[in-house]
Each structure stands twice: as structure tokens, then as C-alpha cells.
Design an enzyme around this catalytic site. Sequence first.
Site, PDB file in Angstrom:
ATOM      1  N   GLU A  44       0.833  -1.201   0.000  1.00  0.00           N
ATOM      2  CA  GLU A  44       0.000   0.000   0.000  1.00  0.00           C
ATOM      3  C   GLU A  44       0.873   1.258   0.000  1.00  0.00           C
ATOM      4  O   GLU A  44       1.885   1.315   0.681  1.00  0.00           O
ATOM      5  CB  GLU A  44      -0.884  -0.013   1.249  1.00  0.00           C
ATOM      6  CG  GLU A  44      -1.780   1.210   1.410  1.00  0.00           C
ATOM      7  CD  GLU A  44      -2.541   1.208   2.724  1.00  0.00           C
ATOM      8  OE1 GLU A  44      -3.582   1.888   2.816  1.00  0.00           O
ATOM      9  OE2 GLU A  44      -2.092   0.523   3.684  1.00  0.00           O
ATOM     10  N   LYS A 110      -9.737   2.532  -2.195  1.00  0.00           N
ATOM     11  CA  LYS A 110      -9.947   1.968  -0.860  1.00  0.00           C
ATOM     12  C   LYS A 110     -11.302   2.380  -0.295  1.00  0.00           C
ATOM     13  O   LYS A 110     -11.616   3.567  -0.172  1.00  0.00           O
ATOM     14  CB  LYS A 110      -8.821   2.443   0.066  1.00  0.00           C
ATOM     15  CG  LYS A 110      -8.801   1.788   1.440  1.00  0.00           C
ATOM     16  CD  LYS A 110      -7.599   2.315   2.215  1.00  0.00           C
ATOM     17  CE  LYS A 110      -7.438   1.649   3.573  1.00  0.00           C
ATOM     18  NZ  LYS A 110      -6.261   2.206   4.293  1.00  0.00           N
ATOM     19  N   CYS A 144      -5.599  -2.848   2.731  1.00  0.00           N
ATOM     20  CA  CYS A 144      -5.330  -2.752   4.169  1.00  0.00           C
ATOM     21  C   CYS A 144      -6.575  -2.859   5.057  1.00  0.00           C
ATOM     22  O   CYS A 144      -7.071  -3.949   5.308  1.00  0.00           O
ATOM     23  CB  CYS A 144      -4.547  -1.467   4.457  1.00  0.00           C
ATOM     24  SG  CYS A 144      -3.589  -1.527   5.997  1.00  0.00           S
TER      25      CYS A 144
END
Length: 257
Positions: A44, A110, A144
Site C-alpha cells: 500500500e 480503498k 489494508c
Amino acid sequence: METNLKIALVQSSIFWHQPEENRTHFTEIIRNLTRAADLVILPEMFSTGFTMTPSEIDQKEGNKTLEWMKSLALETKMAITGSIAFFEGGSYTNRLFFVKPNGSFEYYDKRHTFTLAGEQLSYSAGKKRVIIDYGGFRICPMICYDLRFPVWSRNTEAYDLLLFVANWPQPRVSAWDALLRARAIENMAYCIGVNRIGNDPNGHNYNGHSACYDALGEQLVFSEKEEVLFVEISKTHLTEAREKLRFLDDRDSFILQ
């Protein structure tokens, strides 16, 4: 005919707020892989580190990194994926690009911004899941914090590989380990997590634990040091597991709002 995908998991440190240095660093790693790969996975925000102040970096750096990914994918004949801080339309997103060897690309923003660090204050949240077809596999990319939300990653679209890139700190790495395995088992899919290593200026330490799990939760690769891990996933193995254990047939139906 057997369908396999060879994957390189790049578990690396990251130069803080130094996109050019990171591009140079990852160029060297990718050009000098010790084994053949179809797909290279970077962590990331691999070009900056997990920054909550992306405005301190030139807004053009996101496009520079995307162009770098396209050029390197074309050169090496490998797909390259990882997320970066990307500026578009007046705001930043934590955007994962999946660049194919022909230079075409798809992206995922995300969904779950990390409120504990104030990510929602600097980045707009994504609104849709993405399924990428590559090398005979259907790949669902995530980033994540998305790992903590099983409904968002539920296998409702017959994907084969669930992929997470991360900057997941050492104090909570046991959750990372447990959730990666759980996502593989509950979705009857391969699950890969690629985390960074090292420290950042905010005092966070990262100890890797990049890994790949198969559809039954068996760990295929794992590491706690700075290195590239290699794994080969098999469509035949996945199909056989799903046909023998038809757990996905009994999954709950739902609609995401």
C-alpha cells in the site's frame, strides 16, 4: 490444461515522501527478480509511505507513478499492482492500480479509510468493488483496512483470488494474520496479503507477515523480513476444493448499501 499464476510478493521498506526514490528502488527489485512471475504485488502507498499529508507531495506524482507502472509492465511482460496516493478531481484517493503487461490498467479505490489515523480527512473513500480478469483468474483487489470488513470482501462474484496490499503495523499484526486466513477460508479463494517492512516517521514499525493462503486456509508462503516471496496458485486446485466442499452454495444473500 492447467492454469497457474506465478506471483511475486514484494515485502519492502518504503522511502517516506520520496516517490522518485521509491520508483528507482522498486524498478531494481522488479527487474532483478530471481524467478519468473506473471504478477508483481507492491505494498500500500508504495511510492510515499502511508501518509496523511499527501498535499506535501507534488500532485503530479500519482500520474508519474502510474506511467512508471505502465512502462515497467510493458518492459518486463508482467502485471504490476499496488496502491498510491492519487490526486484526481480535486481530491486524493488511496488508489490501487492493476497494470497489465500490455499497458492497460484497472483501479480500485480503498473503501474503508482508516479513521484511527484520520485517513478519511485526507482521502475520499471508494464506492465500488472491482473484479479483474487476468491470467485465467478473477482477482478482487482490496487495501489494508478493508481486511477487517468481511461483508465487503464476501465472494459473491466468483472471484478466485482476494488480494490485499497494506501498511499494517507490527502491534496489530496478529489480527492481520488471522483475518487473511479467515478471508481465504470463508470465501473459498486464494488470499494474498502484501505488507511493508521497516519504520516510518510517525513511529510505526512494520514487520511484514506478507503471506498467501489457499482456499482451505493453508499457508503457502510467509515472511517477516525484507524480501520477495514467490508463490504459484492453481486454478485446478481451487476448482477441486470448491467441487469437493461446496460451502459457497450455502452462503447468505445480501445487498450492500
